[in-house]
Design a protein around this motif. Structure first.
Motif, short mmCIF file in Angstrom:
data_model
loop_
_atom_site.label_atom_id
_atom_site.label_comp_id
_atom_site.label_asym_id
_atom_site.label_seq_id
_atom_site.Cartn_x
_atom_site.Cartn_y
_atom_site.Cartn_z
N UNK A 24 0.84 -1.15 0.03
CA UNK A 24 -0.04 -0.07 -0.04
C UNK A 24 0.96 1.41 0.01
N UNK A 26 10.77 -10.37 8.39
CA UNK A 26 9.73 -10.01 7.56
C UNK A 26 8.61 -11.33 7.44
N UNK A 82 5.93 -5.79 8.33
CA UNK A 82 4.50 -6.61 7.81
C UNK A 82 4.52 -6.23 6.40
N UNK A 83 5.00 -7.11 5.55
CA UNK A 83 4.62 -6.70 4.12
C UNK A 83 3.34 -7.43 3.42
N UNK A 84 2.18 -6.41 3.75
CA UNK A 84 0.88 -6.99 3.57
C UNK A 84 0.55 -6.33 2.14
N UNK A 136 -1.93 -4.79 -0.56
CA UNK A 136 -3.08 -3.90 -0.35
C UNK A 136 -4.47 -4.28 -0.49
N UNK A 139 -5.43 -7.10 1.16
CA UNK A 139 -5.65 -7.76 2.33
C UNK A 139 -6.81 -7.13 3.37
N UNK A 140 -7.61 -7.87 3.75
CA UNK A 140 -8.46 -7.32 4.81
C UNK A 140 -7.91 -7.29 6.38
N UNK A 141 -8.65 -6.24 7.19
CA UNK A 141 -8.11 -6.10 8.55
C UNK A 141 -8.14 -7.24 9.52
N UNK A 156 -7.36 -10.77 8.89
CA UNK A 156 -5.94 -11.48 9.32
C UNK A 156 -4.80 -10.66 9.77
N UNK A 186 4.59 -1.35 9.11
CA UNK A 186 3.80 -1.75 7.96
C UNK A 186 4.62 -1.26 6.82
N UNK A 187 5.17 -2.05 5.96
CA UNK A 187 5.85 -1.75 5.18
C UNK A 187 5.02 -1.21 3.95
N UNK A 188 5.23 -0.09 3.38
CA UNK A 188 4.76 0.62 2.27
C UNK A 188 5.54 1.47 1.39
#
Lengths: 153, 210
Positions: free
Chosen positions: A48, A64, A117-119, A121, A123-125, A127, A145-147
């Motif tokens: 994100x 990571x 956290x390389x999530x 964009x 993904x829902x809140x 998990x 929060x990696x962005x």
């Protein structure tokens, strides 16, 4: 007239011997600024955007977690999964994983561990919240929060 | 005469060397990634002891800036419905720097602020008492998108960083780039943060609506 003709006859090729040097310089620049891909990503990653980014000072403290839809849905399904190191894990394995990561650090640095956290964009809140509560359980409370950067309006 | 012949071509043909170097360069471009360890930092609250009841929170309603996000990515900011997070950073900034009812300690804090920040104090009795009391609370639902959550968190962080930066006379970007490596930068960092804690509370996501 004869004078001009004589001039055009000499040295027709351009010296290109400096070209490899320039390319080598570029090459070294890339070798220094980049890192080899350490692990193969098994989940999708579109980070994100955010504007208030901070850079962490000590890289060795970061571990990571990759979160996203599996790239291979026929094997792993379509629900977002967590990847740690090279394997997909479930939420229950996070405490174990954190302890393994902590063991890699020296005694004094153990409580300074950062989890990045390389999530993806999409993904829902749900998990993400589960992962956060597991990280609290494992006492790895510093997260990032990696962005990627976004230009401010 | 033979001498002249040996002088004819002395340089080695290095044209193909560039090609080889290009190949190497392209190989590195493909196999490496530019390290990106940037992001928004956050510290999770400690795990609660199951034997002890959760601590009582007795904060006045006016000291909490509530942001709720539902599973349809709609926001409820201080009981106002809205579709997007535009202007949220400014509202948070006004909320934190409100100084509605400061005690003596925080009157001193107010007096130490630069005029830019002093001008932002609205003294609204319905808003926060002073920055030490102010808490921004973000509550999400399990179905909220991570993207929007991060966008909101980003805006709240932005508000705080702008306050810190204005306090020490920098821009927010310059302030965020400060590191604790050098003493001078650390001092500047601490001076910005002093007595204005970044109190962002992140509630656990609601069940349902996934």
């Amino acid at each position: 007239m004869a004078k001009f003709k004589k001039k055009t006859k000499t040295e027709e090729n351009i010296p290109t011997s400096a070209l490899p040097d320039i390319i080598f310089m570029l090459l070294f620049f890339f070798m220094v600024t980049t890192v080899l891909r350490e692990q193969e990503l098994l989940v999708e990653q579109k980070l994100p955007q955010a504007s208030q980014l901070q850079k962490l000072e000590k890289k060795s403290l970061i571990s990571y977690l990759f979160i996203g839809k599996p790239k291979n849905p026929s094997v792993y399904g379509t629900e977002p999964r967590i990847q740690a190191n090279d394997a997909l894990i479930t939420t229950n394995d996070i405490v174990l994983w954190v302890n393994q990561e902590k063991d890699k650090l020296s005694e004094a640095e153990r409580d300074q561990i950062y989890v990045s956290l390389k999530a993806d964009r999409d993904v829902k809140m749900g998990p993400i919240g589960d992962i956060q509560s597991e990280l609290r359980e494992a006492d790895a409370r510093k997260i990032l929060y990696a962005s990627v950067g976004k230009v401010d309006q | 005469m033979p001498r002249k012949k040996s002088r004819m071509s002395q340089e080695v043909n290095a044209g193909s060397m560039a090609d080889i170097a290009f190949l190497l360069l392209i190989f590195f471009l493909v196999t490496t990634t530019i390290a990106s360890d940037k992001g928004i930092t956050n510290v999770l609250p400690p795990k609660l002891d199951p034997n002890q009841p959760p601590p009582e929170v007795d904060k006045n309603e006016r000291n909490i800036f509530k942001i709720l996000i539902n599973s349809n990515d709609q926001l409820l900011v201080e009981d106002d419905f809205r579709d997007n997070s535009d202007g949220l950073d400014q509202e948070v900034k006004e909320f934190v720097m409100n100084f509605g009812e400061p005690d003596q300690e925080n009157i001193d804090l107010f007096n130490s602020l630069p005029p830019v920040l002093k001008g932002q104090a609205n003294r609204d009795p319905e808003s926060s008492d002073h920055p030490n009391e102010a808490v921004v609370s973000i509550k999400t639902n399990r179905g909220t998108s991570y993207d929007l959550y991060l966008e909101v968190l980003d805006k709240v962080k932005k508000a705080y960083y702008e306050i810190y930066a204005e306090r020490v006379g920098l821009t927010a970007d310059e302030y965020r780039a400060l590191s604790s490596r050098t003493a001078a930068e650390k001092e500047l960092m601490d001076r910005g943060k002093e007595n204005i804690p970044m109190a962002i509370s992140i509630a656990e996501p609601d069940k349902g609506g996934e």
